[in-house]
Motif scaffolding. Structure first.
Motif, PDB file in Angstrom:
ATOM      1  N   THR A  63      -8.329   4.373  -3.790  1.00 24.37           N
ATOM      2  CA  THR A  63      -8.199   3.527  -2.616  1.00 24.37           C
ATOM      3  C   THR A  63      -9.509   3.512  -1.838  1.00 24.37           C
ATOM      4  O   THR A  63     -10.055   4.576  -1.535  1.00 24.37           O
ATOM      5  N   ASN A 114      -5.339  -9.870   2.762  1.00 27.29           N
ATOM      6  CA  ASN A 114      -6.347  -9.511   3.750  1.00 27.29           C
ATOM      7  C   ASN A 114      -7.664 -10.232   3.492  1.00 27.29           C
ATOM      8  O   ASN A 114      -7.949 -10.691   2.376  1.00 27.29           O
ATOM      9  N   THR A 143       0.827  -1.206   0.000  1.00 27.41           N
ATOM     10  CA  THR A 143       0.000   0.000   0.000  1.00 27.41           C
ATOM     11  C   THR A 143       0.863   1.259   0.000  1.00 27.41           C
ATOM     12  O   THR A 143       1.879   1.309   0.690  1.00 27.41           O
ATOM     13  N   GLN A 161      -8.759 -10.924  -5.122  1.00 25.89           N
ATOM     14  CA  GLN A 161      -9.489  -9.720  -5.497  1.00 25.89           C
ATOM     15  C   GLN A 161     -10.983  -9.919  -5.225  1.00 25.89           C
ATOM     16  O   GLN A 161     -11.496 -11.041  -5.349  1.00 25.89           O
ATOM     17  N   ARG A 175      -7.571  -0.363   0.599  1.00 28.18           N
ATOM     18  CA  ARG A 175      -7.468  -1.312  -0.514  1.00 28.18           C
ATOM     19  C   ARG A 175      -7.458  -0.573  -1.854  1.00 28.18           C
ATOM     20  O   ARG A 175      -8.363   0.238  -2.130  1.00 28.18           O
ATOM     21  N   GLN A 219      -8.378  -4.820  -4.703  1.00 31.63           N
ATOM     22  CA  GLN A 219      -7.207  -5.649  -4.449  1.00 31.63           C
ATOM     23  C   GLN A 219      -7.102  -5.897  -2.947  1.00 31.63           C
ATOM     24  O   GLN A 219      -6.877  -4.992  -2.163  1.00 31.63           O
ATOM     25  N   ASN A 220      -7.271  -7.162  -2.544  1.00 26.72           N
ATOM     26  CA  ASN A 220      -7.245  -7.499  -1.120  1.00 26.72           C
ATOM     27  C   ASN A 220      -5.866  -7.887  -0.610  1.00 26.72           C
ATOM     28  O   ASN A 220      -5.641  -7.898   0.614  1.00 26.72           O
ATOM     29  N   TYR A 240      -9.273  -0.339   6.896  1.00 26.53           N
ATOM     30  CA  TYR A 240      -8.878  -0.965   5.634  1.00 26.53           C
ATOM     31  C   TYR A 240      -8.421   0.107   4.658  1.00 26.53           C
ATOM     32  O   TYR A 240      -8.887   1.246   4.683  1.00 26.53           O
TER      33      TYR A 240
END
Length: 405
Positions: A272, A300, A156, A216, A244, A296-297, A242
């Motif tokens: 994001t 996570n 990130t 994803q 992402r 996009q995980n 979060y």
């Protein structure tokens, strides 16, 4: 001979005039025309039939055997967005057990609603208090425990350091960052950020599907018909923080294959998904029926996405009428080119307050089928043949007149 020629030319002119309207797939009757200028608000049902760039919109008036075209300007009610920065100075920097204070003096007293901080620290999660005062004796809270965050790692690269608040007009602004370590604020920009005169329609997704694929989350949004979308809000229900990466794309084309339909998507926006923002994304107004949101995980757990809602700018035509006629809004023509009207160069002459016209129901424009009039002008060979006959007839008349003399 002259009468026959005039009759033929009249027939030719009438056929071309009506062919203008016949080359479109749909029409909607216009009513309420009383002035030279009017506006026409485009209904949602139209966007499913019009071309992607809306180059095929035309307004035709029918009078007896004649067809006239009314010029228009396409106006997308995106309003006026502006950001005005104001001059200020940093008066002092102090700290105590609560944290670090930064006091700014604004040189002009006017409404402000944003302070954007340029912070050198790469990773932080701080609570902020913003206060305003006219004399530095009495302070009023503007923001309390407002979060600013920056995360930079292999997965990130995200930062949120904008302080957004309701319009406030103070001479002094005091910022408290609740952190033991002194923040490295390289710069601050104080401004007013606003949008005026924008007009939206709200659209609720009638169908969404969510599935996980290659770390994803893919959210497919279907509005059931093509609409002009310019803003999307994603509803995430998670109690934990979060951040992402997300990409928003729209359905640009589709192809039917032996294995079913294959859909082609094009990117509209990226950003994001964050627990500290409202997850609303704006982009260029685009005609589409389907949107795809790809989250996009990484490693996570997938987010709990409950749905989405969208908005689109109101689309209007500003139309000038010069002759009485039965007018129609025509649309639905492949490969139509954008019309070129003089009024596009004279925007200052358009009245500011225009009355709206009413639109009738959408009607299919019947085609002439096998009649000779339609293919005569759809095929360039026949058009050239007709022109050659006309020239020969004119030449014959001219020669006879010369011989008589």
């Amino acid at each position: 001979m002259k009468n026959k020629l005039l009759f033929f030319l009249g027939f030719l002119f009438c056929a071309v005039s009506f062919a203008q309207l016949d080359t479109y797939a749909h029409k909607m009757a216009l009513s309420g025309i009383q002035d030279q200028w009017h506006k026409v608000q485009l209904p949602d049902v139209l966007f499913g039939e019009v071309a992607q760039e809306m180059n095929d919109l035309r307004i035709y008036g029918v009078v007896d055997s004649d067809t006239i075209e009314a010029p228009y300007l396409l106006h997308i009610a995106s309003g006026e967005k502006f950001r005005k920065r104001v001059d200020f100075e940093l008066l002092n920097v102090a700290s105590n057990a609560k944290g670090h204070y930064f006091t700014y003096k604004v040189n002009t007293l006017e409404d402000l609603n944003q302070i954007k901080l340029d912070i050198a620290n790469e990773n932080y999660d701080w609570k902020v208090v913003l206060e305003g005062s006219q004399n530095q004796d009495e302070w009023f809270t503007i923001l309390n425990d407002y979060r600013i965050v920056a995360i930079k790692n292999a997965q990130t690269d995200y930062s949120f350091s904008e302080l957004n608040f309701s319009n406030s007009a103070y001479r002094y602004y005091r910022l408290l960052i609740k952190n033991a370590e002194k923040p490295n604020i390289r710069a601050a920009k104080i401004s007013v950020d606003d949008e005026i005169n924008a007009k939206y329609r709200e659209y609720t997704a009638t169908y969404t599907s969510i599935h996980e694929e290659d770390k994803q989350t893919i959210l497919d949004i279907d509005f059931k018909r093509r609409l002009p979308i310019s803003m999307l809000r994603i509803d995430v229900q998670n109690d934990v923080d979060y951040y992402r990466p997300v990409v928003i794309s729209y359905l640009a084309d589709s192809t039917q294959t032996e294995k079913g339909w294959r859909y082609g998507y094009r990117n509209l926006s990226s950003g994001t998904l964050s627990s500290i923002e409202d997850n609303t994304f704006s982009f260029k107004s685009t005609l589409t029926q389907k949107l795809r949101v790809t989250v996009q995980n990484h490693d996570n757990e997938p987010l709990n996405i409950e749905g989405a809602s969208a908005k689109g700018y109101v689309h209007e035509l500003l139309v000038r009428f010069t002759k009485p006629a039965s007018y129609y809004l025509a649309f639905g023509k492949a490969n139509a080119t954008k019309p070129q009207y003089d009024i596009a160069q004279a925007g200052s002459q358009i009245p500011t307050n225009l009355s709206s016209l009413s639109l009738g129901d959408m009607q299919d424009i019947p085609k002439k089928g096998t009649k000779l009039v339609s293919p005569l002008f759809e095929n360039k060979f026949w058009l050239w043949a007709v022109m050659a006959i006309v020239i020969l007839m004119l030449a014959g008349i001219t020669l006879r007149m010369i011989q008589k003399k």
